[in-house]
Design a protein around this motif. Sequence first.
Motif, PDB file in Angstrom:
ATOM      1  N   TYR A  87       0.832  -1.388   0.004  1.00 20.27           N
ATOM      2  CA  TYR A  87       0.176  -0.267   0.090  1.00 20.27           C
ATOM      3  C   TYR A  87       0.752   1.620   0.056  1.00 20.27           C
ATOM      4  O   TYR A  87       1.212   2.372  -0.665  1.00 20.27           O
ATOM      5  CB  TYR A  87      -1.157  -0.018   1.254  1.00 20.27           C
ATOM      6  CG  TYR A  87      -1.294   1.040   1.247  1.00 20.27           C
ATOM      7  CD1 TYR A  87      -3.080   2.052   1.080  1.00 20.27           C
ATOM      8  CD2 TYR A  87      -1.205   2.133   2.557  1.00 20.27           C
ATOM      9  CE1 TYR A  87      -3.527   3.351   0.225  1.00 20.27           C
ATOM     10  CE2 TYR A  87      -1.745   3.546   2.498  1.00 20.27           C
ATOM     11  CZ  TYR A  87      -3.046   3.955   1.407  1.00 20.27           C
ATOM     12  OH  TYR A  87      -3.148   5.381   1.089  1.00 20.27           O
ATOM     13  N   LEU A  88       1.903   1.058   0.352  1.00 17.16           N
ATOM     14  CA  LEU A  88       2.623   2.865   0.896  1.00 17.16           C
ATOM     15  C   LEU A  88       3.725   3.079  -0.772  1.00 17.16           C
ATOM     16  O   LEU A  88       3.329   3.898  -0.719  1.00 17.16           O
ATOM     17  CB  LEU A  88       3.693   2.085   2.322  1.00 17.16           C
ATOM     18  CG  LEU A  88       2.828   2.400   3.597  1.00 17.16           C
ATOM     19  CD1 LEU A  88       3.941   1.894   4.274  1.00 17.16           C
ATOM     20  CD2 LEU A  88       3.655   3.553   3.345  1.00 17.16           C
TER      21      LEU A  88
ATOM     22  N   LEU B 115      -6.339  -0.289   7.761  1.00 15.08           N
ATOM     23  CA  LEU B 115      -5.430  -0.588   8.245  1.00 15.08           C
ATOM     24  C   LEU B 115      -5.147  -1.132   9.727  1.00 15.08           C
ATOM     25  O   LEU B 115      -4.016  -1.835   9.852  1.00 15.08           O
ATOM     26  CB  LEU B 115      -3.917   0.978   7.863  1.00 15.08           C
ATOM     27  CG  LEU B 115      -3.580   0.884   6.724  1.00 15.08           C
ATOM     28  CD1 LEU B 115      -4.079   2.562   6.598  1.00 15.08           C
ATOM     29  CD2 LEU B 115      -3.103   0.258   5.788  1.00 15.08           C
ATOM     30  N   ALA B 116      -5.589  -0.714  10.970  1.00 10.95           N
ATOM     31  CA  ALA B 116      -5.927  -1.396  12.221  1.00 10.95           C
ATOM     32  C   ALA B 116      -5.927  -2.428  12.097  1.00 10.95           C
ATOM     33  O   ALA B 116      -5.749  -3.267  12.423  1.00 10.95           O
ATOM     34  CB  ALA B 116      -6.517  -0.477  12.336  1.00 10.95           C
TER      35      ALA B 116
ATOM     36  N   ALA C 169      -2.516   5.358  10.977  1.00  8.16           N
ATOM     37  CA  ALA C 169      -2.809   6.439  11.630  1.00  8.16           C
ATOM     38  C   ALA C 169      -1.679   7.296  11.261  1.00  8.16           C
ATOM     39  O   ALA C 169      -0.886   7.926   9.844  1.00  8.16           O
ATOM     40  CB  ALA C 169      -3.341   7.105  12.745  1.00  8.16           C
ATOM     41  N   ALA C 170      -0.641   6.274  11.783  1.00  8.71           N
ATOM     42  CA  ALA C 170       0.618   7.337  11.037  1.00  8.71           C
ATOM     43  C   ALA C 170       0.857   6.790  10.177  1.00  8.71           C
ATOM     44  O   ALA C 170       1.927   6.956   8.404  1.00  8.71           O
ATOM     45  CB  ALA C 170       2.597   6.044  12.220  1.00  8.71           C
ATOM     46  N   VAL C 171       1.193   5.054   9.526  1.00  2.00           N
ATOM     47  CA  VAL C 171       1.083   5.106   7.759  1.00  2.00           C
ATOM     48  C   VAL C 171       0.337   6.410   6.873  1.00  2.00           C
ATOM     49  O   VAL C 171       0.890   6.378   6.537  1.00  2.00           O
ATOM     50  CB  VAL C 171       1.470   3.562   7.449  1.00  2.00           C
ATOM     51  CG1 VAL C 171       0.491   3.154   5.803  1.00  2.00           C
ATOM     52  CG2 VAL C 171       1.881   2.214   8.245  1.00  2.00           C
ATOM     53  N   VAL C 172      -1.314   6.504   7.109  1.00  4.58           N
ATOM     54  CA  VAL C 172      -1.607   7.435   6.708  1.00  4.58           C
ATOM     55  C   VAL C 172      -1.346   8.939   6.498  1.00  4.58           C
ATOM     56  O   VAL C 172      -1.332   9.719   5.487  1.00  4.58           O
ATOM     57  CB  VAL C 172      -3.641   7.663   7.100  1.00  4.58           C
ATOM     58  CG1 VAL C 172      -3.738   8.373   6.200  1.00  4.58           C
ATOM     59  CG2 VAL C 172      -3.600   6.110   6.762  1.00  4.58           C
ATOM     60  N   ALA C 173      -0.582   8.851   7.578  1.00  5.67           N
ATOM     61  CA  ALA C 173       0.206  10.086   7.603  1.00  5.67           C
ATOM     62  C   ALA C 173       1.291  10.798   7.202  1.00  5.67           C
ATOM     63  O   ALA C 173       2.011  11.247   6.596  1.00  5.67           O
ATOM     64  CB  ALA C 173       0.389  10.623   9.251  1.00  5.67           C
ATOM     65  N   ALA C 174       1.911   9.372   7.285  1.00  6.37           N
ATOM     66  CA  ALA C 174       3.246   9.482   5.834  1.00  6.37           C
ATOM     67  C   ALA C 174       3.191   9.390   4.192  1.00  6.37           C
ATOM     68  O   ALA C 174       3.577   9.745   3.478  1.00  6.37           O
ATOM     69  CB  ALA C 174       3.793   7.873   6.201  1.00  6.37           C
TER      70      ALA C 174
ATOM     71  N   ALA D 257       9.014   4.693   6.228  1.00  4.29           N
ATOM     72  CA  ALA D 257       7.829   4.307   5.949  1.00  4.29           C
ATOM     73  C   ALA D 257       7.503   3.240   6.543  1.00  4.29           C
ATOM     74  O   ALA D 257       7.025   2.409   8.010  1.00  4.29           O
ATOM     75  CB  ALA D 257       6.481   4.647   6.227  1.00  4.29           C
ATOM     76  N   VAL D 258       8.109   2.338   5.744  1.00  4.93           N
ATOM     77  CA  VAL D 258       8.318   0.799   5.101  1.00  4.93           C
ATOM     78  C   VAL D 258       9.167   0.438   6.328  1.00  4.93           C
ATOM     79  O   VAL D 258       8.841  -1.066   7.109  1.00  4.93           O
ATOM     80  CB  VAL D 258       8.729   0.618   4.002  1.00  4.93           C
ATOM     81  CG1 VAL D 258       8.761  -0.897   3.322  1.00  4.93           C
ATOM     82  CG2 VAL D 258       7.553   1.102   2.824  1.00  4.93           C
ATOM     83  N   LEU D 259      10.553   1.068   6.626  1.00  3.82           N
ATOM     84  CA  LEU D 259      11.259   0.861   7.426  1.00  3.82           C
ATOM     85  C   LEU D 259      10.545   0.868   9.007  1.00  3.82           C
ATOM     86  O   LEU D 259      10.938   0.167   9.641  1.00  3.82           O
ATOM     87  CB  LEU D 259      12.829   1.800   7.177  1.00  3.82           C
ATOM     88  CG  LEU D 259      13.428   0.980   5.565  1.00  3.82           C
ATOM     89  CD1 LEU D 259      14.461   2.428   6.087  1.00  3.82           C
ATOM     90  CD2 LEU D 259      13.772   0.100   6.193  1.00  3.82           C
ATOM     91  N   LEU D 260       9.719   1.886   9.109  1.00 11.33           N
ATOM     92  CA  LEU D 260       9.706   2.182  10.361  1.00 11.33           C
ATOM     93  C   LEU D 260       8.870   1.156  10.669  1.00 11.33           C
ATOM     94  O   LEU D 260       8.469   0.399  11.731  1.00 11.33           O
ATOM     95  CB  LEU D 260       8.866   3.632  10.687  1.00 11.33           C
ATOM     96  CG  LEU D 260      10.139   4.137  10.764  1.00 11.33           C
ATOM     97  CD1 LEU D 260       8.711   5.604  10.513  1.00 11.33           C
ATOM     98  CD2 LEU D 260      10.536   4.689  11.494  1.00 11.33           C
TER      99      LEU D 260
END
Length: 187
Positions: free
Chosen positions: A82-83, A125-126, A149-154, A178-181
């Motif tokens: 997705y990212l 995502l959750a 929320a962090a994925v969407v924000a990224a 974001a993928v690394l995180l």
Amino acid sequence: MNARERLVTSAQELLWERGYGGTSPKAVQERAGAGQGSMYHHFAGKADLTAAALERTAAAERERAESVLGGDGPALERIAAYLRRERPALRGCPIGRHAADPDLVADPALRAPVEQTFAWLRDRLAGIVAEGQRDGELRADVEPAAIAAAVVAAVQGGYVLARAAGAQEAFDLAVDGAVLLVEGLRA
């Protein structure tokens, strides 16, 4: 395509390009090749046409996201897919860019498709994060809603960075980070 469809499609394109304030009914009519009478036959006005266009854009964005998130494979792979899904970052998010439009967000009916799309995406995502936790793929000590929320924000932040830099690479770097995180959440 009938006149109503041409009007909605034209409004979608213009809203993405210019935003709500920069999209006039006349511009929509010109792009659609439809007259004023046709527009007002199908829509009560600019807000009504915008609502229809945003609903269609929101549905298309949810469908695109679901095509990746709903696939087979481990949770982390689907989130990473997705990212990294190909996006025209310099154009901005077809839905997200409307969140910065003060006239649009001031109207609850126009804001609703934007708000609902982000709520759906965070929930989806959750759910995938929780699935990864149940399967032992992801650490149990992380909050799925916070990760979502962090994925969407990224992704949304990546659009902003790309537009500010005038370079797709800024978006790509944001989502790679974001993928690394997210990969750091492995159990």
